[in-house]
Design a protein around this motif. Structure first.
Motif, PDB file in Angstrom:
ATOM      1  N   ALA A 309       7.051   6.204  17.329  1.00 34.79           N
ATOM      2  CA  ALA A 309       6.093   6.558  18.382  1.00 34.79           C
ATOM      3  C   ALA A 309       6.239   8.023  18.784  1.00 34.79           C
ATOM      4  CB  ALA A 309       6.299   5.653  19.597  1.00 34.79           C
ATOM      5  N   GLU A 313       3.192  10.898  18.343  1.00 35.45           N
ATOM      6  CA  GLU A 313       2.595  11.279  19.623  1.00 35.45           C
ATOM      7  C   GLU A 313       1.679  12.496  19.451  1.00 35.45           C
ATOM      8  OE1 GLU A 313       3.919  12.593  24.171  1.00 35.45           O
ATOM      9  OE2 GLU A 313       5.422  12.408  22.573  1.00 35.45           O
ATOM     10  N   TYR A 341       5.558   3.997  24.732  1.00 29.68           N
ATOM     11  CA  TYR A 341       5.541   4.173  23.278  1.00 29.68           C
ATOM     12  C   TYR A 341       4.444   3.354  22.597  1.00 29.68           C
ATOM     13  CZ  TYR A 341      10.044   6.527  23.769  1.00 29.68           C
ATOM     14  OH  TYR A 341      11.041   7.410  24.110  1.00 29.68           O
ATOM     15  N   ASP A 344       1.283   5.324  22.456  1.00 32.64           N
ATOM     16  CA  ASP A 344       1.319   6.385  21.449  1.00 32.64           C
ATOM     17  C   ASP A 344       1.051   5.823  20.055  1.00 32.64           C
ATOM     18  OD1 ASP A 344       1.923   8.350  23.340  1.00 32.64           O
ATOM     19  OD2 ASP A 344       4.088   8.053  23.129  1.00 32.64           O
ATOM     20  N   SER A 348      -2.324   6.627  17.657  1.00 28.95           N
ATOM     21  CA  SER A 348      -2.179   7.235  16.331  1.00 28.95           C
ATOM     22  C   SER A 348      -3.008   6.523  15.266  1.00 28.95           C
ATOM     23  CB  SER A 348      -0.708   7.210  15.909  1.00 28.95           C
ATOM     24  OG  SER A 348      -0.316   5.900  15.528  1.00 28.95           O
TER      25      SER A 348
END
Length: 644
Positions: A309, A313, A341, A344, A348
């Protein structure tokens, strides 16, 4: 008191035998672990044994493998397992609560205890200073009933760790280094015990990663000391009262010794299709990538998700890459969410799945045909993903995530240049969210009836071994054949785990599609012939039980993996070894073999006469069974032996 941690644990639990390597010993078992792919058989075996109450100190049943609910089979079996836990007084971890090994370490791992599990990666609990061994389900049922566990006394392989891991490397690279050095059979007959100053840099969950995949070396178990890292873990899990210090004596001596300098470790990767096919990531960097997958019992710690994570980020994975995140527990999801986390990972482009084994055992997340998949799972045996022609690499979370970001297989150290990224600086938190909401304790008054859906079938009957055995070699295979190739995993097969007649349709299917029809036409008895390390991998006893159902009554191999060998014994299949590999080479699939005096010879000696009536030749095979095991095999297996 013996010197090594392993010897201390064995000595404290020794019931029978001498602590001499190779000698059969019997151990008292404190805890048992079962999961749903194997646990249904354990409960059916308890029923067949007429067990009324359990004698184990603690038993836990996890639902983590068969989570896909495309029809009634898996949910029906979940209800069956829940009813078995009510009947016999077993902890029940419901679907979605998480993978058995990390959850067991978090909630039940206690230094100094023995743990026997119907999952080959049970040795992961060695991270806690436990003696944890994987075995077939019938051995677990016996332990739950209060019977000792029999195993050959292992050698203790001392691996000294020195230094500290460099940036972009983690515990997965340590166990891959062991596999690079020793391949998939280097640990046979041994317990691996890690020691040395390098341990101070490894958390309890780092050690879990290493202990988990000691199984891929063929080791009986892996053991770490119970030291400050274990104390810190138990404090984090709000169980500090369970800590007991357990360290090797200063004068401890190991049967085999080795040193790993952690500071010399580099990012490593196991190429298709064996955990022992290890090379530096740099050797395959630049190869195409279809999927990057993080999670599984082999990388289950908070850092194994938090570090990826931190890497992604503010970045996005290319759309052509499937970035799969498989959280290992409900508790893990809560901690990832609380710490930010999980957001993130989602941002992504990651695909976040439910907590469980999932794609590791072929339950979803199967890759496209012939496309490369990088996974932090423990195994990459052919077809294990559910895709017959899969191409799976085993690697660390850092390597998997770096590759996902780059869109190709990537050495994570190169991200410093290509993505202006520094190595994440992770520190384990002192406190963590603890969630036991989907973990049900044993009832105060166990009892009740088993709830059996239409897919739950009783065990087949088992026959005594006759005076003579004769039958064709219906299947001949090479070296390192895994139980995945004998009895595949995956979403088509494992839902029939409690239905032996149906699951037998997939016996040897990875090797020869249509083998089931040949076996049906042949009928009992027939034999299988294998090379060295026959039956490596999973503990699933279906790889012995389903062939027995189809008529297999004997196996001849150059050598066996420990758990599969014991499973053959447990179900009355005669396991023999070639005294001369040339005899293995000479046999052709389809040859008829006769064991004219098998019963008498097994009782009197270790040498067994084998006649190849097709080639008109005779040779000598051997067995390595103890007198106790000979009696079990000849009676038709462990259930018959227990009842008699």
């Amino acid at each position: 008191m013996s010197g090594t941690v392993t010897e201390q644990l064995i000595e404290e639990h020794l019931v029978e035998g001498q602590m001499e390597p190779g000698e059969e010993i019997a151990l008292e078992i404190d805890q048992t672990l079962t999961q749903d792919a194997t646990g249904t058989m354990v409960m059916l075996e308890l029923e067949a044994m007429d067990v009324e109450h359990l004698e184990s100190e603690l038993s836990a049943q996890y639902v983590d493998h068969n989570l896909i609910q495309e029809d009634n089979k898996n949910p029906d079996d979940h209800l069956f397992l829940n009813s078995a836990c009510e009947k016999w007084g077993i902890w029940y971890s419901a679907a979605g609560n998480g993978v058995s090994h990390p959850v067991h370490q978090q909630r039940f791992g206690v230094p100094g205890k023995t743990l026997l599990g119907s999952d080959s990666h049970t040795p992961a609990a060695g991270a806690m200073g436990m003696l944890a061994i994987g075995s077939g389900g019938l051995d677990i049922a016996m332990a739950m009933a209060g019977e000792p566990y029999h195993v050959n006394m292992p050698e203790v392989w001392g691996v000294e760790l020195r230094g500290e891991l460099p940036e972009w490397c983690s515990a997965k690279d340590v166990i891959l280094e062991m596999l690079r050095r020793h391949d998939v059979d280097g640990g046979v007959g041994r317990v691996i015990e890690y020691h040395g100053p390098g341990l101070e840099t490894l958390t309890a969950m780092d050690r879990h990663v290493i202990a988990n995949m000691g199984t891929e070396l063929g080791a009986t178990s892996t053991v770490f000391p119970a030291d400050d890292a274990v104390r810190d873990f138990l404090v984090q899990q709000k169980r500090k009262e369970d800590f007991r210090e357990l360290r090797a004596n200063d004068d401890a001596e190991y049967h085999v010794t080795e040193t790993i300098r952690l500071d010399e470790i580099e990012p490593l990767i196991a190429k298709p299709s064996s955990p022992g096919n290890v090379v530096p990531v740099a050797d395959v960097a630049g190869d195409d990538l279809y999927q990057a997958y993080i999670g599984s019992s082999a990388n289950p710690g908070l850092r194994d998700f938090a570090v990826p994570a931190m890497m992604v980020e503010g970045r996005r994975v290319p759309p052509e890459v499937s970035f799969d995140v498989n959280p290992t527990s409900r508790q893990m999801l809560q901690n990832l969410t609380e710490m930010g986390y999980l957001g993130d990972l989602y941002a992504s482009g990651a695909r976040v799945h439910q907590a469980g084994c999932n794609g590791c055992i072929g339950m979803g997340q199967a890759p496209a045909t012939g496309r490369n998949s990088l996974r932090t799972v423990p195994r990459n045996f052919p077809g294990r993903t559910g895709t017959r022609e899969d191409s799976v690499f085993l690697c660390s979370p850092e390597t998997a995530t770096a590759s996902a970001l780059a869109g190709k297989i990537t050495d994570p150290r190169t991200l410093e240049d290509t993505h202006d990224m520094t190595a994440p600086n992770w520190t384990e938190p002192d406190e963590a969210i603890v969630d036991e909401s989907a973990l049900s304790p044993p009832p105060e008054n166990p009892g009740g009836e088993l709830e059996k859906g239409p897919n739950v079938k009783s065990l087949p009957d088992f026959e005594r071994v006759p005076d003579a055995l004769s039958g064709p070699v219906l299947m001949k295979v090479g070296d390192d054949i895994s139980t995945d190739e004998i009895m595949p995993a995956g979403s088509d097969v494992l839902p029939y785990r409690s239905n032996i007649p149906r699951i037998s349709e997939w016996v040897f299917d990875q090797i020869e599609q249509g083998f089931y029809k040949r076996a049906q036409e042949q009928g009992a008895p027939w034999m299988a012939v294998g090379g060295s390390n026959y039956g490596q991998g999973s503990s699933r006893e279906h790889a012995a039980l389903a062939p027995y159902y189809l008529g297999m009554r004997a196996a001849l191999a150059v050598s066996y993996a420990r758990i599969h060998w014991q499973n053959l014994v447990n179900f009355g299949i005669v396991p023999l070894e070639f005294a001369d590999r040339a005899d293995y080479d000479a046999i052709e699939q389809g040859d008829t073999l006769e064991l004219p005096n098998v019963r008498k010879e097994m009782q009197e000696d270790s040498e067994i006469t084998v006649q190849n009536t097709t080639q008109d030749t005779t040779f000598t095979a051997e067995h390595s069974l103890s007198p106790r095991q000979v009696d079990i095999v000849l009676q038709g297996g462990l259930i018959e032996d227990y009842k008699n």
